[in-house]
Design a protein around this motif. Sequence first.
Motif, PDB file in Angstrom:
ATOM      1  N   VAL A  55       0.884  -1.165   0.000  1.00 17.24           N
ATOM      2  CA  VAL A  55       0.000   0.000   0.000  1.00 17.24           C
ATOM      3  C   VAL A  55       0.920   1.214   0.000  1.00 17.24           C
ATOM      4  CG1 VAL A  55      -1.685   1.343   1.318  1.00 17.24           C
ATOM      5  CG2 VAL A  55      -1.903  -1.147   1.177  1.00 17.24           C
ATOM      6  N   THR A  63      -5.709   2.123  -3.381  1.00 14.50           N
ATOM      7  CA  THR A  63      -5.416   1.943  -1.973  1.00 14.50           C
ATOM      8  C   THR A  63      -5.507   3.286  -1.266  1.00 14.50           C
ATOM      9  OG1 THR A  63      -3.042   2.320  -2.298  1.00 14.50           O
ATOM     10  CG2 THR A  63      -3.818   0.047  -2.451  1.00 14.50           C
ATOM     11  N   THR A 120      -7.321  -4.544   1.719  1.00  9.00           N
ATOM     12  CA  THR A 120      -6.657  -3.916   0.579  1.00  9.00           C
ATOM     13  C   THR A 120      -5.553  -4.809   0.025  1.00  9.00           C
ATOM     14  OG1 THR A 120      -7.140  -1.699   1.443  1.00  9.00           O
ATOM     15  CG2 THR A 120      -5.414  -1.870  -0.218  1.00  9.00           C
TER      16      THR A 120
END
Length: 266
Positions: free
Chosen positions: A89, A264, A117
Amino acid sequence: MGNLLYLYGLIPSKEAEQSLPALKDFDGNGDIYMIPVGKITAIVCNLDAENYSEEMLKERINNDMEWLQEKAFHHHETVLKLANLYTIVPLKFCTLYKNQDSLENAVIENEAKLLDTFGLIKGNEEWNLKIYCDDHLLKKQVGENNPTIEAKKEEISQLSKGKQFFEKKKLDKLIESELEAEKNKTSEKIHLQLKGLALRGDVKKAWSNDVTGRKEDMTWNSVYLIPKTKVESFLEEVRRYEKDMKEKGWKFEATGPWPAYHFTSF
């Protein structure tokens, strides 16, 4: 005043078993390193708090373009290298924490979202597509083949010479309007077809010619999260559009893979 933590990105802790490559930090004086926070690991470096106070950062970002370009490039290149090794991320440029406790608290508060995520982006790649158009070439085609414009031309031809002068000015505006409609319609159709190969596809703001430095207008700017197994099919489709539409004034620019900035958040 101590140190701040500069956060490059967050990865699953199970992937942190793969050792971090030697990458220089934001100032080029040391190396970046990992901080495990349960199931999530932060990739950071230390910055001197006195040199990177909020006031000094604002001053640098607003008034020192050379420094900004150098540091933004460092951030991008570092995250790009990390993305080749881990499910990451990526954080925005200049994401800073006052200390390790504040960083750990932020990660813990967002753990569930971050784990979801990681699941979304693992095994997938972010690709960007920019579509450009030669307005002069396309305008000629629109003016010759658009039913609305053809009807307007026929209507004007039936008028007196005096009235034709003013109506032709309206015709020019109509052609411009139909040109924009044609560009948007075509680009959106392409976007929807390509989106069928992706997990997600989002439309971004098109850049002006001042930003792109190109003579053609950017008609469309979109980003896709694509399974690695479908990337080649995606690129083949883009190449097909480029081949089929080149003579009509269309150009396509697909770039990637990029860290998943657009899919993200933290």
